[in-house]
Scaffold this motif. Structure first.
Motif, mmCIF file in Angstrom:
data_model
loop_
_atom_site.group_PDB
_atom_site.id
_atom_site.type_symbol
_atom_site.label_atom_id
_atom_site.label_comp_id
_atom_site.label_asym_id
_atom_site.label_seq_id
_atom_site.Cartn_x
_atom_site.Cartn_y
_atom_site.Cartn_z
ATOM 1 N N UNK A 1 1.027 -0.876 -0.383
ATOM 2 C CA UNK A 1 -0.108 -0.034 0.135
ATOM 3 C C UNK A 1 1.137 0.597 -0.259
ATOM 4 N N UNK A 2 0.645 2.070 -1.286
ATOM 5 C CA UNK A 2 1.359 3.475 -0.951
ATOM 6 C C UNK A 2 0.721 4.632 -0.565
ATOM 7 N N UNK A 3 1.049 5.387 -0.300
ATOM 8 C CA UNK A 3 0.355 6.797 0.461
ATOM 9 C C UNK A 3 0.537 7.617 -0.908
ATOM 10 N N UNK A 4 0.062 7.099 -1.590
ATOM 11 C CA UNK A 4 -0.198 8.229 -2.832
ATOM 12 C C UNK A 4 -1.609 8.230 -2.936
ATOM 13 N N UNK A 5 -2.553 9.971 -2.939
ATOM 14 C CA UNK A 5 -3.941 9.893 -3.803
ATOM 15 C C UNK A 5 -3.638 10.325 -5.276
ATOM 16 N N UNK A 6 -4.624 9.608 -5.931
ATOM 17 C CA UNK A 6 -5.158 10.568 -7.514
ATOM 18 C C UNK A 6 -6.434 10.699 -7.540
ATOM 19 N N UNK A 7 -6.232 12.276 -8.344
ATOM 20 C CA UNK A 7 -7.532 12.628 -8.469
ATOM 21 C C UNK A 7 -7.462 12.591 -9.835
ATOM 22 N N UNK A 8 -8.571 11.662 -10.944
ATOM 23 C CA UNK A 8 -8.481 12.061 -11.847
ATOM 24 C C UNK A 8 -9.612 12.323 -12.400
ATOM 25 N N UNK A 9 -9.164 13.592 -13.608
ATOM 26 C CA UNK A 9 -11.213 14.087 -14.103
ATOM 27 C C UNK A 9 -11.172 14.208 -15.320
ATOM 28 N N UNK A 10 -12.236 13.564 -15.688
ATOM 29 C CA UNK A 10 -13.260 14.175 -17.220
ATOM 30 C C UNK A 10 -13.943 15.163 -17.210
ATOM 31 N N UNK A 11 -13.948 15.621 -18.528
ATOM 32 C CA UNK A 11 -14.660 16.527 -18.612
ATOM 33 C C UNK A 11 -14.708 16.757 -20.195
ATOM 34 N N UNK A 12 -15.988 16.312 -20.998
ATOM 35 C CA UNK A 12 -16.471 16.705 -22.045
ATOM 36 C C UNK A 12 -16.562 17.533 -22.498
ATOM 37 N N UNK A 13 -16.088 18.209 -23.528
ATOM 38 C CA UNK A 13 -16.369 19.432 -23.659
ATOM 39 C C UNK A 13 -16.508 19.296 -25.740
ATOM 40 N N UNK A 14 -17.179 20.104 -25.716
ATOM 41 C CA UNK A 14 -17.842 19.774 -27.201
ATOM 42 C C UNK A 14 -17.410 19.012 -28.139
ATOM 43 N N UNK A 15 -15.996 18.735 -29.008
ATOM 44 C CA UNK A 15 -15.649 17.644 -29.471
ATOM 45 C C UNK A 15 -14.348 17.150 -28.495
ATOM 46 N N UNK A 16 -14.032 16.804 -27.738
ATOM 47 C CA UNK A 16 -13.507 16.113 -27.395
ATOM 48 C C UNK A 16 -13.701 15.543 -25.833
ATOM 49 N N UNK A 17 -13.000 14.851 -24.983
ATOM 50 C CA UNK A 17 -12.834 14.504 -23.934
ATOM 51 C C UNK A 17 -11.498 15.261 -23.465
ATOM 52 N N UNK A 18 -11.522 16.006 -22.104
ATOM 53 C CA UNK A 18 -10.728 16.430 -21.819
ATOM 54 C C UNK A 18 -10.077 15.388 -20.465
ATOM 55 N N UNK A 19 -8.194 14.756 -19.975
ATOM 56 C CA UNK A 19 -8.844 14.265 -19.063
ATOM 57 C C UNK A 19 -7.718 14.962 -18.239
ATOM 58 N N UNK A 20 -7.136 15.093 -17.506
ATOM 59 C CA UNK A 20 -6.458 15.998 -16.363
ATOM 60 C C UNK A 20 -6.154 15.218 -14.495
ATOM 61 N N UNK A 21 -5.233 14.845 -13.887
ATOM 62 C CA UNK A 21 -4.904 14.047 -13.257
ATOM 63 C C UNK A 21 -3.957 15.295 -11.680
ATOM 64 N N UNK A 22 -4.097 14.846 -10.774
ATOM 65 C CA UNK A 22 -3.631 15.148 -9.778
ATOM 66 C C UNK A 22 -3.059 14.318 -9.078
ATOM 67 N N UNK A 23 -1.466 14.160 -8.612
ATOM 68 C CA UNK A 23 -0.969 13.134 -7.960
ATOM 69 C C UNK A 23 -0.267 13.807 -6.375
ATOM 70 N N UNK A 24 -0.916 13.272 -5.124
ATOM 71 C CA UNK A 24 -0.603 14.184 -3.980
ATOM 72 C C UNK A 24 0.578 12.997 -3.307
ATOM 73 N N UNK A 25 1.568 12.674 -3.599
ATOM 74 C CA UNK A 25 2.246 11.885 -3.059
ATOM 75 C C UNK A 25 2.253 12.312 -1.475
ATOM 76 N N UNK A 26 2.131 11.351 -0.443
ATOM 77 C CA UNK A 26 2.143 11.255 0.864
ATOM 78 C C UNK A 26 3.098 10.379 1.354
ATOM 79 N N UNK A 27 3.726 9.820 0.238
ATOM 80 C CA UNK A 27 4.493 9.014 0.971
ATOM 81 C C UNK A 27 5.981 8.543 0.976
ATOM 82 N N UNK A 28 6.890 8.685 1.499
ATOM 83 C CA UNK A 28 8.085 8.322 1.887
ATOM 84 C C UNK A 28 9.594 8.422 0.919
ATOM 85 N N UNK A 29 8.414 6.684 0.716
ATOM 86 C CA UNK A 29 9.695 5.518 0.359
ATOM 87 C C UNK A 29 9.473 5.710 -1.613
ATOM 88 N N UNK A 30 8.279 6.163 -2.022
ATOM 89 C CA UNK A 30 7.710 5.739 -2.976
ATOM 90 C C UNK A 30 7.971 7.090 -3.633
#
Length: 134
Positions: free
Chosen positions: A78-107
């Motif tokens: 188990x890694x103390x890493x948070x991950x947030x993924x966002x997908x937004x539909x906009x007109x003619x495309x999908x927009x993919x965004x991400x945020x990594x919250x790495x709280x793990x001191x070893x990884x």
């Protein structure tokens, strides 16, 4: 060009079904839709796969947010890493965004592959199918 790609993520955020022009794209049962490469100084290029995680999914209008508070790697650690993924539909495309919250001191989080379209084929004849990845 009109966007014909859409998706549905299950409630625990570890399975996805991709659709093209309303038709389901064939995929393995354990297909991933993102992968994170990590290392801890000992295990290099360790994968964390979406199919092994448990998260939450919230959709409001054209925006879907997928959250994981912690991640489990291929070795079961188990890694103390948070991950947030966002997908937004906009007109003619999908927009993919991400945020990594790495709280793990070893990884260390090295590379996020997202979106990761792991399908066995697209919706048309192979000679006519086109998949453009970002």
């Amino acid at each position: 060009m009109k966007n014909i790609l859409s998706f549905k993520v299950n409630d625990t955020a570890n399975r996805i079904m991709w659709y093209a022009d309303g038709k389901a794209l064939p995929a393995r049962e354990d297909a991933d839709f993102w992968r994170l490469m990590t290392d801890d100084g000992y295990h290099m290029d360790t994968q964390i796969k979406s199919s092994r995680q448990t998260g939450t999914v919230k959709t409001e209008g054209d925006r879907t947010v997928i959250r994981y508070d912690k991640l489990v790697n291929d070795y079961g650690a188990v890694c103390d890493i948070g991950l947030t993924l966002t997908v937004t539909a906009a007109d003619d495309r999908l927009i993919f965004d991400s945020h990594i919250d790495n709280r793990d001191k070893k990884t260390r989080a090295d590379e996020l592959q997202y979106p990761y379209l792991e399908v066995t084929r697209l919706c048309g004849p192979k000679e006519e199918d086109v998949l453009i990845r970002p």
